[in-house]
Design a protein around this motif. Structure first.
Motif, mmCIF file in Angstrom:
data_model
loop_
_atom_site.group_PDB
_atom_site.id
_atom_site.type_symbol
_atom_site.label_atom_id
_atom_site.label_comp_id
_atom_site.label_asym_id
_atom_site.label_seq_id
_atom_site.Cartn_x
_atom_site.Cartn_y
_atom_site.Cartn_z
ATOM 1 N N GLU A 46 -14.031 -6.471 -20.488
ATOM 2 C CA GLU A 46 -14.211 -5.613 -20.456
ATOM 3 C C GLU A 46 -15.524 -5.313 -21.626
ATOM 4 O O GLU A 46 -16.646 -4.585 -22.059
ATOM 5 N N ALA A 47 -16.421 -6.847 -22.628
ATOM 6 C CA ALA A 47 -17.834 -5.957 -22.943
ATOM 7 C C ALA A 47 -18.559 -7.076 -22.651
ATOM 8 O O ALA A 47 -18.920 -7.900 -23.340
ATOM 9 N N PRO A 48 -19.090 -7.191 -22.019
ATOM 10 C CA PRO A 48 -19.908 -8.267 -20.794
ATOM 11 C C PRO A 48 -21.159 -7.856 -21.305
ATOM 12 O O PRO A 48 -21.908 -5.777 -22.100
ATOM 13 N N GLY A 49 -22.141 -8.198 -20.977
ATOM 14 C CA GLY A 49 -23.611 -8.133 -22.117
ATOM 15 C C GLY A 49 -23.085 -8.423 -23.354
ATOM 16 O O GLY A 49 -24.418 -8.820 -24.577
ATOM 17 N N ARG A 50 -22.350 -8.537 -24.231
ATOM 18 C CA ARG A 50 -22.210 -8.628 -25.552
ATOM 19 C C ARG A 50 -22.220 -10.168 -26.174
ATOM 20 O O ARG A 50 -21.347 -11.226 -24.958
#
Lengths: 509, 156
Positions: free
Chosen positions: A375-379
């Motif tokens: 749910e937190a792509p790019g983190r």
């Protein structure tokens, strides 16, 4: 010649007889004493020396009165008087005094001694030391007296009932128990003393003991017939005379028991009452949350819907400020709908039944992390999961705990280039402690007490979005598992959230 | 789009919700096919042609949108009546409610509800839900033949 022979043979015969008697007298254990009718000692056998302590030389020719205690001096006159009349005094029990002054109990037999012409010339006295047998008898009597006295004054009631149900023995306590004097009971039949007693349960037990010779025990309520009663513990033992009954008054214990039962019943009543109140409160809470969920959501939906409809109907010339107001109204109502949903989630955590099983916390945590990471792509997140113990708990609820803690950690590390989130455990005393640590914005320890409260937040919605329900849910779930929750943090230096789950070894399969 | 089937019975005591739902159903021109009842008792009258529906013609409704929390007779009771009656039980019933109560969901499904939908607070979501429901149940789905037979029997 024949006469001489006759004479000499008779002489021989007499001599033989004399020697035989002398030997018997010499060897006798009894004291054998010869005396004149005046009481002067003439003969003193070794038995007499042993019993009285005087040698023959010391006493022969002396008055027999040296053997008498002062208070019995007259006895001798009496005995000698009777012997002089030809009487024999047999097994006369008296007291004499030894040479060393010690008194001895004696059984004395005194017989007259006659000369060849039949004239009474003296007395023979056979005296036996009966001190020991006297003592023995006395001690038997003393023991009997002692036992009887003990029995008489025991706190327990004792009675012996004959086969014809007569009172043969009754002690003080038994008389008190029966509220009759000993005199009024002894020798009487039970059914005379207590009419109707033969109908009682107690009497049935007594009859059984009498007839079957088997001991009986019972707790008996004895009614005195005037409306009063006492409780007794009765033990009935068969004895040769009939039955021995031991009775212990337990009226006070019974009263106490009744009192205790009353208190217990009262307590139970209070508990029932409180339980009913709690159940009622629970029902009210449920119906409250039901109407919150139903009745409060509906108007919000209507506000939201009609604001949308209004927006569509407005001419395109409407100014921007008006549109913004409408937007605020609709997003505020959406937000409130969201809050209501979260509040209901919280109330559900409180009400849902808990289904415990062995939970593999390690794999549970990895699953949660996988879905959060998605749910937190790019983190950029450095997830670390140490080896975690299994616990006994509700799988779904514990999943919710980790979702809340880990998504919090993810949220509050949002400002970090690389977020570091670590899950580890500590083995506590009788419990496992789990820790979720992050390198996020942390918090001020002054407000730590507010962290786990419902709708309590330490950050504004502009900084970090949230409803303030997540940690309240965590606390409730952990409390329902019998565990504790706490947190440590420092502004800008990360936060650590702890919770414990008790170990229930015995509940594990 | 023309409906081929019977009417849609909407049982809901909230005028606002009814208005919003009719609006949503209007997207497929279904709005005119809807009969609205305001409480459970009226719903039962409608189904059994009692009271003011004594003269109602036609078949069983093709779809029933049923709110749970209604005055007089609540939705659960209406659902029980429908699903226990051999002549009514094939009517697809969509339970539409504001409540997220799990117990309501459980008892609805146990009684034979065909779907359980929580009315979203958000207007767009709400409109979407109702549109989808109407589209699926009133247009896409073929009702079981028994339903129509039941209706014909009642007519006859």
């Amino acid at each position: 010649m024949s006469t001489v022979t006759k004479v000499s043979s008779r002489y021989e015969r007499d001599k033989e007889l004399f020697l035989r008697y002398a030997a018997i007298i010499e060897s006798s254990d009894d004291a054998i004493v010869g005396k004149t009718l005046e009481g002067i000692i003439t003969d003193w056998n070794p038995g007499a020396q042993r019993v009285f302590g005087y040698s023959p030389d010391e006493v022969i020719g002396k008055s027999v009165l040296i053997l008498f205690p002062p208070e019995r001096m007259e006895e001798e006159m009496d005995i000698l008087g009777r012997v002089a009349k030809g009487e024999r005094v047999e097994n006369y029990e008296t007291v004499r005094v030894r040479k060393d002054g010690k008194r001895i109990d004696m059984s004395v037999t005194v017989s007259p001694i006659r000369d060849s012409s039949g004239r009474i010339v003296g007395a023979s006295k056979i005296a036996r030391d009966i001190t020991e047998s006297k003592l023995l008898h006395a001690s038997v009597l003393e023991a009997e007296r002692h036992f009887r006295e003990t029995l008489d004054h025991m706190l327990e009631g004792c009675q012996i009932i004959g086969f014809d149900f007569r009172y043969l023995y009754i002690n003080d306590a038994a008389a008190t128990h029966g509220r009759h004097s000993k005199k009024a009971l002894l020798g009487r039949k039970m059914m005379e003393a207590y009419p109707g007693i033969e109908e009682t349960e107690m009497f049935a037990f007594l009859r059984k003991c009498m007839e079957n010779r088997i001991a009986q025990r019972l707790e008996n309520r004895f009614d005195y017939g005037d409306g009063t009663f006492s409780w007794f513990n009765l033990s009935m033992e068969p004895v040769p005379e009939g039955t021995f009954i031991l009775s212990v008054d337990i009226t006070n214990e019974k009263k106490l028991q009744v009192e205790l039962e009353k208190h217990r019943d009262h307590l139970q009543e209070i508990v029932n009452e409180r339980t009913a109140q709690l159940q009622e409160a629970n029902r009210e809470l449920e119906s409250f949350s039901y109407s919150v969920s139903h009745d409060l959501r509906a108007p919000l939906r209507h506000i939201n819907g009609f604001v949308e409809l209004l927006q569509k109907k407005l001419p395109s010339s409407i100014d921007k400020e008006c549109l913004r107001y409408l937007h605020v109204i609709s997003s505020a109502s959406s937000e409130m709908g969201h809050l209501i949903d979260k509040l209901l989630d919280f109330s559900r955590v409180n009400r849902a039944s808990i289904n415990k099983s062995d939970v593999d916390v390690g794999s549970l945590v990895r699953q949660v992390i996988a879905s959060l990471a998605e749910e937190a792509p790019g983190r950029s997140v450095d997830w670390q999961v140490e080896k975690l113990p299994d616990v006994y708990g509700d799988q779904a609820m514990l999943r919710q705990v980790f979702i809340n803690l880990l998504s919090n950690a993810l949220k509050y590390t949002g400002t970090r280039t690389t977020a570091k989130i670590k899950v580890r455990s500590i083995s506590g005393k009788g419990e496992d402690i789990f820790v979720v640590e992050d390198n996020g914005v942390g918090f001020d320890m002054r407000y730590v007490s507010k962290l786990f409260g419902v709708f309590q937040r330490l950050h504004s919605n502009d900084e970090f979005e949230g409803t303030g329900i997540g940690l309240a849910n965590v606390r409730r779930i952990i409390e329902r598992h019998g565990g504790r929750t706490w947190a440590e943090g420092k502004v800008n230096e990360g936060a650590s959230f702890y919770f414990s789950i008790p170990r229930f070894i015995e509940q594990r399969g | 789009m023309i409906t081929r089937l019977g009417r849609i019975l909407l049982a809901d005591d909230s005028r606002n919700d009814v208005e919003l739902m009719l609006l949503a159903l209007g997207h497929f021109n279904l709005a005119n096919e809807v009969d609205v009842v305001r409480d459970g008792a009226e719903a039962v009258d409608y189904l059994y042609r009692g009271g003011k529906y004594a003269e109602r013609g036609g078949q069983n409704p093709a779809l029933m949108l049923l709110d749970l929390k209604m005055p007089k007779v609540n939705g659960i009771e209406v659902l029980r009546t429908v699903k226990n009656d051999p002549l009514l039980q094939t009517i697809p019933v969509v339970v539409l409610t504001s409540s997220r109560e799990e117990s309501d969901m459980v008892s609805s499904y146990e009684l034979g509800a065909n779907a359980f939908v929580v009315k979203p607070v958000d207007f767009h979501e709400f409109i979407e839900s109702v549109k989808n429901l109407g589209f699926f149940w009133a247009i896409v789905n073929e009702p079981p033949p028994v339903s129509r037979n039941g209706g014909e029997q009642l007519e006859g």
